[in-house]
Design an enzyme around this catalytic site. Structure first.
Site, PDB file in Angstrom:
ATOM      1  N   TRP A  38      77.664  64.685  95.873  1.00 33.40           N
ATOM      2  CA  TRP A  38      76.658  65.181  94.913  1.00 33.40           C
ATOM      3  C   TRP A  38      75.310  64.495  95.154  1.00 33.40           C
ATOM      4  O   TRP A  38      74.260  65.112  94.996  1.00 33.40           O
ATOM      5  CB  TRP A  38      77.108  64.935  93.462  1.00 33.40           C
ATOM      6  CG  TRP A  38      78.128  65.914  92.956  1.00 33.40           C
ATOM      7  CD1 TRP A  38      79.060  66.582  93.684  1.00 33.40           C
ATOM      8  CD2 TRP A  38      78.299  66.335  91.598  1.00 33.40           C
ATOM      9  NE1 TRP A  38      79.821  67.384  92.868  1.00 33.40           N
ATOM     10  CE2 TRP A  38      79.382  67.253  91.583  1.00 33.40           C
ATOM     11  CE3 TRP A  38      77.673  66.012  90.396  1.00 33.40           C
ATOM     12  CZ2 TRP A  38      79.824  67.862  90.410  1.00 33.40           C
ATOM     13  CZ3 TRP A  38      78.110  66.625  89.223  1.00 33.40           C
ATOM     14  CH2 TRP A  38      79.173  67.539  89.228  1.00 33.40           C
ATOM     15  N   ASP A  96      80.462  63.705  87.413  1.00 31.25           N
ATOM     16  CA  ASP A  96      81.692  64.252  88.006  1.00 31.25           C
ATOM     17  C   ASP A  96      82.809  63.224  87.791  1.00 31.25           C
ATOM     18  O   ASP A  96      83.816  63.244  88.488  1.00 31.25           O
ATOM     19  CB  ASP A  96      81.438  64.503  89.508  1.00 31.25           C
ATOM     20  CG  ASP A  96      82.435  65.465  90.133  1.00 31.25           C
ATOM     21  OD1 ASP A  96      83.078  66.221  89.396  1.00 31.25           O
ATOM     22  OD2 ASP A  96      82.576  65.442  91.367  1.00 31.25           O
ATOM     23  N   LYS A 137      81.661  67.115  84.141  1.00 31.66           N
ATOM     24  CA  LYS A 137      83.027  67.618  84.364  1.00 31.66           C
ATOM     25  C   LYS A 137      83.925  67.251  83.189  1.00 31.66           C
ATOM     26  O   LYS A 137      83.825  66.145  82.648  1.00 31.66           O
ATOM     27  CB  LYS A 137      83.593  66.979  85.631  1.00 31.66           C
ATOM     28  CG  LYS A 137      85.084  67.267  85.745  1.00 31.66           C
ATOM     29  CD  LYS A 137      85.702  67.149  87.084  1.00 31.66           C
ATOM     30  CE  LYS A 137      85.657  65.841  87.782  1.00 31.66           C
ATOM     31  NZ  LYS A 137      85.968  66.081  89.199  1.00 31.66           N
ATOM     32  N   ASP A 160      81.114  50.370  85.532  1.00 30.26           N
ATOM     33  CA  ASP A 160      82.023  51.204  84.744  1.00 30.26           C
ATOM     34  C   ASP A 160      81.220  51.808  83.584  1.00 30.26           C
ATOM     35  O   ASP A 160      80.699  51.067  82.739  1.00 30.26           O
ATOM     36  CB  ASP A 160      83.148  50.290  84.223  1.00 30.26           C
ATOM     37  CG  ASP A 160      84.175  51.032  83.398  1.00 30.26           C
ATOM     38  OD1 ASP A 160      83.894  52.162  82.975  1.00 30.26           O
ATOM     39  OD2 ASP A 160      85.256  50.454  83.165  1.00 30.26           O
TER      40      ASP A 160
END
Ligand code: SAM
Length: 250
Positions: free
Chosen positions: A48, A105, A145, A82
């Site tokens: 991406w 994503d 997503k 994270d």
């Protein structure tokens, strides 16, 4: 098993077959413009990022974030972290104050237990939504997503309140067997109001079409059938990224 997108990615020099999903989302919803600042969450190995830099061009800025290390890409700033940790959100904010586009994503480690995987994916999507709420300019876009399931509708409602319109897209490059979909929020709303809000305003000015104009914290609301100087009770009926419409209520 031969996979058309896997082979194409190898031939065309993309790091992942996922690259085609972003291309298809972009073709469908026109997410990225030249010169945009794009923040891509869950970016490893970087397909991406490659597509985003191609579209945003030399004037664009692309930032990629992932738990995993990403091999450098020319002109892309990489953050290892994270997105469920506040420190990583802070690192992203330190890298850029605003973004035109936020992409995610991100996918959880799959357990095979459908409801758990779905819930974890919604949680990651919410992290992306939070990033978008902090960084996106008015009119900016968010594509995220999510593995479809019982909480998808709730996520969609959250998107609905924050964007001019929302689409869910299952790009052809997603495997047929996959329950993944992409929720795309187009036109980030920066209004300090929500549709349905009622408030008292003083009409300050007159627009070119003759509607009265009221300002709420600098945000323009057009109020038909009013003139400058009127003090009226209004209900917000339609919000766009940079202005909105209200009606007079009795
Ligand atoms: N879009 C990428 C590409 O085109 O190469 C592929 C992304 S891959 C499907 C999902 C990524 O999400 C993984 O690299 C994973 O490490 C990342 N991820 C999952 N949970 C994350 C989290 N909490 N914070 C940051 N990245 C995360």
């Amino acid at each position: 098993m031969t996979d058309m997108y896997y082979n194409r990615a190898k031939q065309e020099g993309y790091r992942s077959r996922s690259a085609y999903k972003l291309q298809q989302l972009h073709d469908d919803a026109g997410i990225i413009q030249q010169g945009d600042t794009v923040v891509d969450l869950g970016a490893a190995p970087g397909g991406w990022l490659q597509v985003a830099t191609e579209i945003a061009g030399d004037q664009g800025t692309v930032i990629g974030v992932d738990l995993q290390r990403i091999d450098p890409i020319d002109g892309v700033e990489l953050i290892r972290g994270d997105m469920t940790e506040p420190d990583t959100h802070a690192a992203v904010r330190a890298a850029t104050e605003t973004a035109d586009v936020v992409l995610s994503d991100m996918a959880p480690n799959m357990t095979g237990e459908y409801n758990l995987d779905h819930a974890r994916s919604v949680y990651l999507a919410e992290q992306a939504f939070e990033t978008a709420q902090t960084l996106l300019v008015g009119g900016g876009d968010l594509a995220v997503k999510v593995f479809d399931g019982p909480d998808t509708d709730r996520l969609r409602e959250t998107f609905d309140d924050a964007f001019e319109y929302v689409r869910t897209i299952h790009p052809p490059a997603s495997r047929d067997s996959s329950s993944e979909l992409y929720m795309v929020g187009v036109g980030h709303l920066t209004a300090p109001l929500a549709e349905g809000d009622r408030l008292s305003v003083t009409v300050e000015d007159q627009g070119r079409e003759g509607d009265g104009i009221a300002k709420i914290e600098g945000f323009t609301l057009f109020v038909p059938e009013t003139t400058a100087g009127d003090e009226v009770e209004i209900e917000v009926v339609d919000l766009k990224p940079r202005f909105g419409f209200a009606r007079v209520v009795d």
